[in-house]
Design an enzyme around this catalytic site. Sequence first.
Site, short mmCIF file in Angstrom:
data_model
loop_
_atom_site.label_atom_id
_atom_site.label_comp_id
_atom_site.label_asym_id
_atom_site.label_seq_id
_atom_site.Cartn_x
_atom_site.Cartn_y
_atom_site.Cartn_z
N ASP A 137 -50.98 -42.73 67.46
CA ASP A 137 -51.26 -43.96 68.21
C ASP A 137 -52.78 -44.15 68.27
OD1 ASP A 137 -51.84 -45.86 70.13
OD2 ASP A 137 -50.42 -45.10 71.62
N THR A 174 -39.94 -63.18 67.74
CA THR A 174 -40.25 -64.56 67.37
C THR A 174 -41.59 -64.66 66.65
OG1 THR A 174 -38.97 -65.47 69.19
CG2 THR A 174 -40.65 -66.90 68.23
N LYS A 197 -55.95 -53.67 70.24
CA LYS A 197 -57.28 -53.74 70.88
C LYS A 197 -58.37 -54.24 69.93
CE LYS A 197 -56.56 -50.33 74.58
NZ LYS A 197 -57.13 -50.81 75.83
N PHE A 208 -51.04 -41.80 76.98
CA PHE A 208 -50.83 -43.21 77.32
C PHE A 208 -50.46 -43.96 76.05
CE2 PHE A 208 -51.61 -47.62 77.98
CZ PHE A 208 -51.20 -47.84 79.27
#
Lengths: 500, 500
Positions: free
Chosen positions: B326, B381, B357, B217
């Site tokens: 990751d 941005t 997280k 994931f």
Amino acid sequence: MASALLRRQLAISLHINLRFPASGCRYVSKAAVNTQADYDYDRPLMKTQVPGPRSQELTKQMGQIQNATAINFFCNYEESRGNFLVDVDGNRMLDVYTQISSIPIGYNHPALLKVVSDPNNASAFVNRPALGILPPESFVDKLTQGLLTVAPSGLNRVQNMACGSCSNENAFKAMFIWYRNKERGHSTPSDADLSSCMINQTPGCPELSILSFTGAFHGRTMGCLATTHSKPIHKLDVPSFDWPIAPFPRLQYPLEEHVRENAQEEARCLEEVEDLIIKWRHKGRPVAGIVIEPIQAEGGDNHASADFFKNLRNIACKHGCAFHVDEVQTGGGATGRFWAHEHWGADDPADIVSFSKKMLTGGFFYRDELETDKPYRIFNTWMGDPSKNLLLAEVLNVIRQENLLAEVTRTGKALLSGLYELQAKYPAILSRARGQGTFCAIDVCNGTVRDRLILQARNNGVILGGCGDCSIRFRPALIFKEHHVHMFLNIFNDLLAAHK
Amino acid sequence: MASALLRRQLAISLHINLRFPASGCRYVSKAAVNTQADYDYDRPLMKTQVPGPRSQELTKQMGQIQNATAINFFCNYEESRGNFLVDVDGNRMLDVYTQISSIPIGYNHPALLKVVSDPNNASAFVNRPALGILPPESFVDKLTQGLLTVAPSGLNRVQNMACGSCSNENAFKAMFIWYRNKERGHSTPSDADLSSCMINQTPGCPELSILSFTGAFHGRTMGCLATTHSKPIHKLDVPSFDWPIAPFPRLQYPLEEHVRENAQEEARCLEEVEDLIIKWRHKGRPVAGIVIEPIQAEGGDNHASADFFKNLRNIACKHGCAFHVDEVQTGGGATGRFWAHEHWGADDPADIVSFSKKMLTGGFFYRDELETDKPYRIFNTWMGDPSKNLLLAEVLNVIRQENLLAEVTRTGKALLSGLYELQAKYPAILSRARGQGTFCAIDVCNGTVRDRLILQARNNGVILGGCGDCSIRFRPALIFKEHHVHMFLNIFNDLLAAHK
């Protein structure tokens, strides 16, 4: 410091007028007088070239940590106020770019400082929830009293997200899911769907496409990036999807003086849209949705007529494609309406409208039919940030209380007529002035001169942004007033007069 | 309200002990005594089934606004404290899931409330800058004194981002850009590159791939989603990329009792990785990078050995692929090290490590070689949010001051040994207990029983999360202590004993 700032603002709100007289007005007859009883500074104040020595030092340090080559200068946000951004060298500049169009009501607005200093709100800033599974008690009210009060016509539902890219990515996903369920005639995937999607293959991961336009900008994550076509540097070296790209109309300005030619150009583009939809259907990559900005921003402030958008929406309906209007840059009031698409005068303008930037939170409004059928299809850990909804609610209050949309319309008229006058005065340098509200732009003879003018303006106390190949875009906050327009026009006029 | 909460916390810190005696301990010999002199509640307190009537009413209202079918219940974050989440019906639950593993030091930590109430910080909360062009003066210091103090070995640079998905999307982009420049031998794109990328075609948008693993994931935006393979519901109906997917080792637990079989399984998977790299090179879609979680989380808490990861890293080097670890869910201390990959004992563990997280902000650390060559290639941005960096700095202070990594290791040992005992006691229901630090999991005999146990635990005052097909994952905050472990074990043991 913000506390000192708050005290100062209170003092100002007690009508202690500390302002200096307006600087002489060399361009327009109207004097640059500040009539806004607010917390704003009165004018730019320059101490060094920009970037100054402190900014240069910090940029060098930042270069040791990450690519710092896009940094313009470092800012003192504590000392910035209203329409004026202060840098770390003590320069105070009129901000007509507002953090790439993302500061709605200016720097350190007292109403927003109050939200942060209210102890009742502290929890929202320190306990970021997984909004999709464990929302705070107040969240329904925050959506009802906040975002839903500005829901576009026909769009009753809203999905909160954290930024513009994830808003568009998830809007695309919603359109794909809707399209596939329409194809199925029901929402129950087959065993083949379920097993194939786990390995990125059809039919579970279908070969569907999103139709976008030349010059479009919809973000930089890989789904969004496949619909972005403004500049090579954004796309270079990143794998993409074979999705159709239609020509965005290249209109002549002022629009009202070129109605016939522009209508022809728009008809040509619409015809191409239909051809592409049919072509991609035959290629086995049907168009699930069409995405478009009401005014292309990053791609060069390209406008199209209300008729163009309404006809495009009809084409989407005719071919069973969803119609997604990306208002990430245009939304939030800068065109004089809350959403730019309101200028089309359509009851049924879109199936999805995405937003971010001035809205402080991301997300998208959508029609009932676009609702997903199951949990966890449009989902991620944070799904936005309730602290941003707190701030947005206050921004919406200020917009209403201060009647800012009418103000933007008035200010925008002054800005656009000033730009018309400048381009008449300097036809070798400026052309194609255009805009809606304060969401204005003008073209410069070439990119080099454009870039130089932007740097010179900055050294003279005005922050501008570029877009497209040779345009300057104007993106002031909603509290930008006529006297700020004249302040800018005076400074810009002097630069143009000195231009060799 | 947070202000009342702050006063209460101050009272508690003055050693006014308001705690009730610990409830009787039915499972383990060690009494569930709270030794933490802190602001935490002492135990769960249940008033209704969960979701209670107020949560049900709010969920119904939310269903009028957006898909609300994933909502567990609505929360009273103001009243939540430490390891305890309070809902809108007044239920107080021990939180062993922490907003999908994203609350680092518990709810309403006094140190974080202090950050928000400090007037000097107000500006950071109300003036969100475009960090890539106009960073605040303090940002270099915030990075140096914050994120860079926990930089993984060999990774000197860090790019701030806003969330996990955009961190991974941009890490992928950085790997693609690096790979193409390596292919070119320089960083100057050809005219063909520049023109073709604008229409999503090769060579400008090259057919490169990211190799990922079954059960992985990495997020839900379209680039990330092409590397996510945990559950069909995340991927169904969304177009994807033809990228290689290698098998993640399916190990037997406890790892130390199955060393030989597990080594064989890992060797098989590594062989497959090499085969896929070669196969995709021949297909004309070379693998630019390999992405992997140190422990697969959403996919079922699947572990692999340090040797597996070190060998995989070597394979990446050998084939010229970047190696991206990751750590969005594993990072931030829950495994007892700040980064889970530290357990590998490698000097050179990765080229890129992404996070979000518990880190409150997103981003990725990277090796010098992965730096982009030009501005605006890794850009958007906001590029994060400085107010989150303020809070992160304080979280890192608390982790250090309270020595929380050692605490997590101690607590994790108690949790895992408790899980071992439970699975020995209930072998028909539980198996495969596993974990590092408090980052633990256990399998339930099937998904239906798993889901039922999670709901029953909630009604008895413990919030758990599922992962994979039939696992329960434990994701407490870093301030979860041994007495909380025993509190959970007692409640869980009672449920299992009553299980029919």
